[in-house]
Design a protein around this motif. Structure first.
Motif, mmCIF file in Angstrom:
data_model
loop_
_atom_site.group_PDB
_atom_site.id
_atom_site.type_symbol
_atom_site.label_atom_id
_atom_site.label_comp_id
_atom_site.label_asym_id
_atom_site.label_seq_id
_atom_site.Cartn_x
_atom_site.Cartn_y
_atom_site.Cartn_z
ATOM 1 N N ASN A 1 74.932 91.451 5.844
ATOM 2 C CA ASN A 1 75.701 90.583 4.960
ATOM 3 C C ASN A 1 75.831 91.264 3.606
ATOM 4 O O ASN A 1 74.910 91.253 2.816
ATOM 5 N N GLU A 2 76.981 91.874 3.353
ATOM 6 C CA GLU A 2 77.145 92.677 2.148
ATOM 7 C C GLU A 2 78.105 92.069 1.139
ATOM 8 O O GLU A 2 78.532 92.742 0.217
ATOM 9 N N PHE A 3 78.490 90.808 1.296
ATOM 10 C CA PHE A 3 79.413 90.188 0.356
ATOM 11 C C PHE A 3 78.668 89.338 -0.648
ATOM 12 O O PHE A 3 77.691 88.683 -0.316
ATOM 13 N N GLU A 4 79.155 89.341 -1.871
ATOM 14 C CA GLU A 4 78.717 88.394 -2.889
ATOM 15 C C GLU A 4 79.871 87.440 -3.130
ATOM 16 O O GLU A 4 81.036 87.820 -3.014
ATOM 17 N N GLN A 5 79.552 86.204 -3.486
ATOM 18 C CA GLN A 5 80.577 85.189 -3.643
ATOM 19 C C GLN A 5 80.282 84.317 -4.854
ATOM 20 O O GLN A 5 79.140 83.933 -5.092
ATOM 21 N N ARG A 6 81.326 84.017 -5.611
ATOM 22 C CA ARG A 6 81.292 82.999 -6.673
ATOM 23 C C ARG A 6 82.499 82.114 -6.417
ATOM 24 O O ARG A 6 83.638 82.580 -6.529
ATOM 25 N N SER A 7 82.272 80.855 -6.054
ATOM 26 C CA SER A 7 83.385 79.992 -5.645
ATOM 27 C C SER A 7 83.267 78.590 -6.214
ATOM 28 O O SER A 7 82.176 78.045 -6.362
ATOM 29 N N HIS A 8 84.424 78.002 -6.490
ATOM 30 C CA HIS A 8 84.571 76.598 -6.837
ATOM 31 C C HIS A 8 85.415 75.979 -5.720
ATOM 32 O O HIS A 8 86.495 76.488 -5.409
ATOM 33 N N VAL A 9 84.927 74.913 -5.117
ATOM 34 C CA VAL A 9 85.648 74.245 -4.032
ATOM 35 C C VAL A 9 85.859 72.782 -4.410
ATOM 36 O O VAL A 9 84.908 72.088 -4.767
ATOM 37 N N PHE A 10 87.103 72.339 -4.334
ATOM 38 C CA PHE A 10 87.467 70.949 -4.573
ATOM 39 C C PHE A 10 88.003 70.386 -3.267
ATOM 40 O O PHE A 10 88.824 71.021 -2.610
ATOM 41 N N SER A 11 87.552 69.174 -2.894
ATOM 42 C CA SER A 11 88.048 68.596 -1.646
ATOM 43 C C SER A 11 88.171 67.084 -1.754
ATOM 44 O O SER A 11 87.455 66.436 -2.521
ATOM 45 N N VAL A 12 89.090 66.554 -0.974
ATOM 46 C CA VAL A 12 89.249 65.113 -0.818
ATOM 47 C C VAL A 12 89.331 64.850 0.682
ATOM 48 O O VAL A 12 90.018 65.554 1.415
ATOM 49 N N ASP A 13 88.573 63.870 1.131
ATOM 50 C CA ASP A 13 88.457 63.543 2.549
ATOM 51 C C ASP A 13 88.599 62.036 2.667
ATOM 52 O O ASP A 13 87.959 61.293 1.922
ATOM 53 N N GLY A 14 89.448 61.574 3.569
ATOM 54 C CA GLY A 14 89.632 60.138 3.705
ATOM 55 C C GLY A 14 89.896 59.732 5.141
ATOM 56 O O GLY A 14 90.320 60.537 5.971
ATOM 57 N N LYS B 1 88.602 49.295 5.186
ATOM 58 C CA LYS B 1 89.614 49.982 5.999
ATOM 59 C C LYS B 1 89.845 51.408 5.518
ATOM 60 O O LYS B 1 90.158 52.289 6.300
ATOM 61 N N LEU B 2 89.728 51.632 4.213
ATOM 62 C CA LEU B 2 89.920 52.957 3.630
ATOM 63 C C LEU B 2 88.609 53.446 3.038
ATOM 64 O O LEU B 2 87.982 52.745 2.239
ATOM 65 N N ASN B 3 88.192 54.638 3.451
ATOM 66 C CA ASN B 3 86.999 55.278 2.910
ATOM 67 C C ASN B 3 87.382 56.675 2.474
ATOM 68 O O ASN B 3 88.100 57.376 3.193
ATOM 69 N N MET B 4 86.887 57.095 1.289
ATOM 70 C CA MET B 4 87.242 58.408 0.760
ATOM 71 C C MET B 4 86.021 59.088 0.161
ATOM 72 O O MET B 4 85.084 58.436 -0.283
ATOM 73 N N LEU B 5 86.082 60.414 0.157
ATOM 74 C CA LEU B 5 85.046 61.221 -0.469
ATOM 75 C C LEU B 5 85.720 62.316 -1.276
ATOM 76 O O LEU B 5 86.527 63.079 -0.742
ATOM 77 N N GLY C 1 79.760 64.688 -6.005
ATOM 78 C CA GLY C 1 80.696 63.948 -5.175
ATOM 79 C C GLY C 1 80.816 62.500 -5.594
ATOM 80 O O GLY C 1 79.964 61.966 -6.306
ATOM 81 N N TYR C 2 81.897 61.893 -5.140
ATOM 82 C CA TYR C 2 82.125 60.473 -5.370
ATOM 83 C C TYR C 2 82.670 59.879 -4.077
ATOM 84 O O TYR C 2 83.633 60.404 -3.509
ATOM 85 N N ALA C 3 82.063 58.799 -3.628
ATOM 86 C CA ALA C 3 82.505 58.141 -2.395
ATOM 87 C C ALA C 3 83.116 56.787 -2.725
ATOM 88 O O ALA C 3 82.587 56.033 -3.552
ATOM 89 N N TYR C 4 84.229 56.501 -2.100
ATOM 90 C CA TYR C 4 84.887 55.205 -2.211
ATOM 91 C C TYR C 4 84.696 54.496 -0.877
ATOM 92 O O TYR C 4 85.291 54.898 0.132
ATOM 93 N N ARG C 5 83.809 53.504 -0.860
ATOM 94 C CA ARG C 5 83.496 52.756 0.360
ATOM 95 C C ARG C 5 83.379 51.281 0.017
ATOM 96 O O ARG C 5 82.285 50.776 -0.182
ATOM 97 N N PRO C 6 84.491 50.567 -0.085
ATOM 98 C CA PRO C 6 84.438 49.157 -0.489
ATOM 99 C C PRO C 6 83.685 48.298 0.525
ATOM 100 O O PRO C 6 83.771 48.525 1.725
#
Length: 179
Positions: free
Chosen positions: A50-63, A24-28, A14-19
């Motif tokens: 629980n009978e599921f297997e999972q392989r996942s890539h998740v991209f997110s932006v939060d501000g 006033k603006l904060n992002m992750l 992750g990368y956080a933008y917290r000046p």
């Protein structure tokens, strides 16, 4: 034997933008990789195996942006690109793509109290399933660096796209630490 083994890999970058001078603006920004084969005898919160297997890539932006000293506007967008399969170690993998969008309004009510409302939409492409709802919460500041709150999630999905269970509806308690 090896059929009872579980395999779990979770990596987050992750990368956080917290000046410091103007916060006033904060992002992750976040990237998450999950490869999960549950143990043979693991059960979900609903008592199902629980009978599921999972392989996942998740991209997110939060501000979040402070409109005034009392009001903040925020949002989150996340996308999951992954594969699922039913069964443990056997069967075909099938594509699983999901998108999550959240709009959020925070209100600093009085000196030590905050409230928030979120609108949420989850879209699961292959299942042709779209779910929407809201979340409400109220928080109490406990000093300068901690706040605790209680809320209610009116949706049955989580904001964590690797959580495949639809059991997130209800009351929650949350503690947030900040620097």
């Amino acid at each position: 034997g090896s059929f009872l083994d579980a395999n779990f890999v979770k990596a987050i970058l992750g990368y956080a933008y917290r000046p410091v001078n103007n916060d006033k603006l904060n992002m992750l920004l976040e990237y998450k990789f999950l490869s999960d084969q549950s143990p043979a005898n693991q059960f979900t919160s609903n008592g199902l195996q629980n009978e599921f297997e999972q392989r996942s890539h998740v991209f997110s932006v939060d501000g979040i942006y402070d409109l005034t000293t009392r009001w903040s506007l925020g949002g989150k967008y996340a996308v999951r690109v992954g594969e699922l399969r039913q069964g443990r170690g056997t069967g075909d993998w099938f594509k699983s793509t999901a998108q999550l969008a959240i709009g959020r309004l925070d209100w600093h009510v009085v000196k030590h109290w905050d409230a928030l409302i979120e609108g949420r939409v989850l879209d699961i492409r292959e299942a042709q399933d779209r779910r929407a709802g809201m979340l409400l919460a109220i928080y109490r500041h406990l000093g300068d660096h901690v706040k605790a709150g209680v809320g209610y999630n009116f949706t049955n999905f989580s904001d964590d796209l690797t959580n495949l269970n639809y059991d997130s509806r209800g009351v929650f308690f949350n503690v947030i630490g900040k620097w």
